[in-house]
Design an enzyme around this catalytic site. Sequence first.
Site, PDB file in Angstrom:
ATOM      1  CE  LYS A 102      -1.735   2.909   2.768  1.00  0.00           C
ATOM      2  NZ  LYS A 102      -1.695   4.101   1.901  1.00  0.00           N
ATOM      3  N   GLY A 104       7.436   5.177   7.813  1.00  0.00           N
ATOM      4  CA  GLY A 104       6.618   6.384   7.895  1.00  0.00           C
ATOM      5  C   GLY A 104       6.847   7.099   9.206  1.00  0.00           C
ATOM      6  CB  THR A 159       1.936   6.229  11.208  1.00  0.00           C
ATOM      7  OG1 THR A 159       1.725   7.600  10.906  1.00  0.00           O
ATOM      8  CG2 THR A 159       0.946   5.375  10.451  1.00  0.00           C
ATOM      9  CD  GLU A 201      13.837   0.665   8.670  1.00  0.00           C
ATOM     10  OE1 GLU A 201      14.398   1.519   9.372  1.00  0.00           O
ATOM     11  OE2 GLU A 201      14.340  -0.438   8.416  1.00  0.00           O
ATOM     12  CB  CYS A 209      13.810   9.072   7.168  1.00  0.00           C
ATOM     13  SG  CYS A 209      14.735   7.912   6.165  1.00  0.00           S
ATOM     14  CD  GLU A 226      10.845  13.180  10.544  1.00  0.00           C
ATOM     15  OE1 GLU A 226       9.746  12.701  10.866  1.00  0.00           O
ATOM     16  OE2 GLU A 226      11.710  12.530   9.934  1.00  0.00           O
TER      17      GLU A 226
HETATM   18  P1  NDP Z   1       2.823   8.386   7.421  1.00  0.00           P
HETATM   19  O1  NDP Z   1       3.142   7.635   8.650  1.00  0.00           O
HETATM   20  O2  NDP Z   1       1.800   9.428   7.478  1.00  0.00           O
HETATM   21  O3  NDP Z   1       2.369   7.380   6.268  1.00  0.00           O
HETATM   22  C1  NDP Z   1       3.153   6.310   5.837  1.00  0.00           C
HETATM   23  C2  NDP Z   1       2.265   5.243   5.241  1.00  0.00           C
HETATM   24  O4  NDP Z   1       1.439   4.688   6.254  1.00  0.00           O
HETATM   25  C3  NDP Z   1       1.303   5.754   4.173  1.00  0.00           C
HETATM   26  O5  NDP Z   1       1.144   4.763   3.193  1.00  0.00           O
HETATM   27  C4  NDP Z   1       0.039   5.968   4.968  1.00  0.00           C
HETATM   28  O6  NDP Z   1      -1.125   5.983   4.168  1.00  0.00           O
HETATM   29  C5  NDP Z   1       0.084   4.767   5.868  1.00  0.00           C
HETATM   30  N1  NDP Z   1      -0.728   4.849   7.087  1.00  0.00           N
HETATM   31  C6  NDP Z   1      -1.155   5.949   7.748  1.00  0.00           C
HETATM   32  N2  NDP Z   1      -1.867   5.585   8.854  1.00  0.00           N
HETATM   33  C7  NDP Z   1      -1.896   4.236   8.884  1.00  0.00           C
HETATM   34  C8  NDP Z   1      -2.474   3.274   9.767  1.00  0.00           C
HETATM   35  N3  NDP Z   1      -3.160   3.622  10.856  1.00  0.00           N
HETATM   36  N4  NDP Z   1      -2.297   1.964   9.493  1.00  0.00           N
HETATM   37  C9  NDP Z   1      -1.585   1.572   8.417  1.00  0.00           C
HETATM   38  N5  NDP Z   1      -1.031   2.445   7.532  1.00  0.00           N
HETATM   39  C10 NDP Z   1      -1.171   3.755   7.770  1.00  0.00           C
HETATM   40  O7  NDP Z   1       4.212   8.950   6.914  1.00  0.00           O
HETATM   41  P2  NDP Z   1       4.459   9.897   5.665  1.00  0.00           P
HETATM   42  O8  NDP Z   1       3.926   9.254   4.430  1.00  0.00           O
HETATM   43  O9  NDP Z   1       3.980  11.244   6.042  1.00  0.00           O
HETATM   44  O10 NDP Z   1       6.034   9.859   5.537  1.00  0.00           O
HETATM   45  C11 NDP Z   1       6.858  10.725   6.204  1.00  0.00           C
HETATM   46  C12 NDP Z   1       7.450  10.078   7.430  1.00  0.00           C
HETATM   47  O11 NDP Z   1       8.143   8.891   7.049  1.00  0.00           O
HETATM   48  C13 NDP Z   1       8.486  10.937   8.119  1.00  0.00           C
HETATM   49  O12 NDP Z   1       8.279  10.930   9.497  1.00  0.00           O
HETATM   50  C14 NDP Z   1       9.808  10.260   7.811  1.00  0.00           C
HETATM   51  O13 NDP Z   1      10.813  10.470   8.723  1.00  0.00           O
HETATM   52  C15 NDP Z   1       9.398   8.845   7.729  1.00  0.00           C
HETATM   53  N6  NDP Z   1      10.363   8.097   6.932  1.00  0.00           N
HETATM   54  C16 NDP Z   1      11.193   7.215   7.578  1.00  0.00           C
HETATM   55  C17 NDP Z   1      12.163   6.534   6.877  1.00  0.00           C
HETATM   56  C18 NDP Z   1      13.038   5.540   7.559  1.00  0.00           C
HETATM   57  O14 NDP Z   1      13.551   4.678   6.874  1.00  0.00           O
HETATM   58  N7  NDP Z   1      13.224   5.595   8.858  1.00  0.00           N
HETATM   59  C19 NDP Z   1      12.359   6.747   5.448  1.00  0.00           C
HETATM   60  C20 NDP Z   1      11.426   7.683   4.879  1.00  0.00           C
HETATM   61  C21 NDP Z   1      10.460   8.328   5.616  1.00  0.00           C
HETATM   62  P3  NDP Z   1      -1.682   7.417   3.629  1.00  0.00           P
HETATM   63  O15 NDP Z   1      -0.648   7.938   2.737  1.00  0.00           O
HETATM   64  O16 NDP Z   1      -2.952   7.073   2.962  1.00  0.00           O
HETATM   65  O17 NDP Z   1      -1.880   8.271   4.866  1.00  0.00           O
END
Ligand code: NDP
Length: 513
Positions: free
Chosen positions: A190, A243, A247, A265, A299, A397
Site C-alpha cells: 500500500k 513512515g 503512525t 522505519e 528520514c 522532525e
Molecule cells: P505516514 O506515517 O503518514 O504514512 C506512511 C504510510 O502509512 C502511508 O502509506 C500511509 O497511508 C500509511 N498509514 C497511515 N496511517 C496508517 C495506519 N493507521 N495503518 C496503516 N497504515 C497507515 O508517513 P508519511 O507518508 O507522512 O512519511 C513521512 C514520514 O516517514 C516521516 O516521518 C519520515 O521520517 C518517515 N520516513 C522514515 C524513513 C526511515 O527509513 N526511517 C524513510 C522515509 C520516511 P496514507 O498515505 O494514505 O496516509
Amino acid sequence: MTTSVETTQQHIPENLPTHLQHFIDGEFVDSISGKTFDVQEPVSNENYATVASAQPEDVDLAVAAAKRAFKEGPWSKMLPRERSRVLHKIADIVESRDDELSLLESYDSGLPITQAKGQARRAAENFRFFADLIVGQEDNAFKVPGRQINYVNRKPIGVAALITPWNVPFMQESWKLAPAIATGNTVVMKPASYTPLSAVLWPEIFREAGLPDGVFNLIFGSGGVAGDYLVKHPDVPIVSFTGDSSTGATISTAAAPQFKSLSLELGGKSPAVVFADADLEAALDATVFGVFSLNGERCTAGSRVLVQRDIYDDFVARFAERAKNIKVGLPSDPKTEVGSLVHPNHFDKVMSYIEIGKTEGKLLAGGGRAEGFPTGNYVAPTVFADVAPDAQIFQEEIFGPVVAITPFDTDEEALELANNTKYGLAAYVWTTNVKRAHNFAHAIEAGMVWLNSNNVRDLRTPFGGVKASGLGREGGYRSVDFYTTQQSVQITLNEAHSPKFGNVEDAAATSDS
Ligand code: NDP
C-alpha cells in the site's frame, strides 16, 4: 537570496495515466465499491488523476490472492537461483526505464529530476543486490559428534504487508519489495496516498520479468482504512512499515495482538556534528547536501548541525551563503537542487515550523516561500542558527528544507546535544581525530553513523533506528532474517536416549536396588 531556475510549467510526462487502479492477482481492478480519491501534482496542486480507494473488501481480495499464490503457486517453492533470475530481470527493466520512472516520480512528488533519477537507479540496485544475496545464502548446521546434527531450515513466511511513505516512493517500495519476494514471500503493498503514481509501473515490470500472478498485489487507499485493515488482517503475518513515528506506534499496537513480525522505519532528527579539526570544506558540502537534498524530505536528513565554537561563526556564515545560492526550481528542470514539497498540507506544516523557528533561532537564510514562486509548494532553503536544544525546531522532525544549527564547546557537550531528542536514526560526525571519531560514534544514540562521510550506504549494512526512529533492522542479511523464519531441525545419530517415564519394569528395578 535563493536562486531560482526557469519556472513556468511542470513538465507533464508522456502517457500520464488519469485513473490508477489496484493490481490484484494479475489484474488491474477498481474498488468493489467504486470509491476513489484524487491526487494532485505539487507544482500547480491541481488534480491530475483519480485513484481507486481500497476498502476492507478490496484488501480481503488482495490478501486472498497473495495467500493463494504463496500456498499454491510456484514462487515460494522455486530454487533461489530461479527467483534470482526474475529479480535480475526486474533490475534490468527498472534500469532501462529510469528516465520514464524519474519523470513520473518527480512529477508526482516534486523531487528534483536528477535526484529522482538517482533514486530510480538505487531501486534497480536493490533488486540486483537481493537477487545475488539469496543465491549466496547459507545457513548454520551444528554437529554434536556421534550424537546429533542440527541445522537451520529457512523458510518464507507468507503474505507480507508493505506500507510505504511518500518521500522517494519508488525507491522505498523497492527496498521492501526486493527482499520480501526474493525470499519467497508474496506481498500486498500500500503506497502513500500523496504519491501513488510511480507504483503503477510495478505490475508491468513484474509481468515482463516473469513474476507469477498473485505474488505482487497493489492496493491504493487511505492509511486509516486500507492500511489499518491490512495490518490487522489475520492472513498477514509480516508487516514492514516506513513512515511517521506516531503512525508506527499505531501500527505496532494494531499488530501486537497477533504477534506479527514487525519492522518499523520511522522518523528522525539526525545530528551532523562538526568538530573544529574537521575537513571543513568536505563537512560543508555534506551538511548542506545532507539537509537540503530530496527537498529535505528525507528520514536521514542531518537536520540539526552542531558546530564547535572555534569555527562556528565562519562555518555558519558559509553554510547560510550556500543555502541562499541553492537553485530552487521546477522539479523537472535538471538544474534544480530543491523542488516543490509534496503537498500543500506538508507545505503548511513546514511553513508553520519556519514561523516557530523565527522565535527560536537566528534566521540566516530563507524563512518562507521561495522567492519567484507565488504558487506551488516551494520553500526557500532555510537556516536557523543559535538554536537552543529545547527549541521545537531542534526537537521535532520538520521533514523539509530547514536546518537548526547549534554551537558546542566540548566533546561531552556535543554528545549531550546529539542525543538530546526522542529520535535516533542517523548521525554524521566530522573530525580528523580517529579516536574521537570512533568513540563519539559509539556513544551516539543512532542506528547508523557516518564518519567524515555523506549518507552513502553499503546495501549489506543494517538499516534502522533506535528510540522513536524505529524497531528492527532491514538491509542485507537482516532483511533476509526479517522476511524468513528459521526453523531448527535436530536429528539423532545414534540411539534416542530418553528417560523411560511410565515404564513399570524400570520403576520396579529402581525400587529393588
Ligand atoms: P505516514 O506515517 O503518514 O504514512 C506512511 C504510510 O502509512 C502511508 O502509506 C500511509 O497511508 C500509511 N498509514 C497511515 N496511517 C496508517 C495506519 N493507521 N495503518 C496503516 N497504515 C497507515 O508517513 P508519511 O507518508 O507522512 O512519511 C513521512 C514520514 O516517514 C516521516 O516521518 C519520515 O521520517 C518517515 N520516513 C522514515 C524513513 C526511515 O527509513 N526511517 C524513510 C522515509 C520516511 P496514507 O498515505 O494514505 O496516509
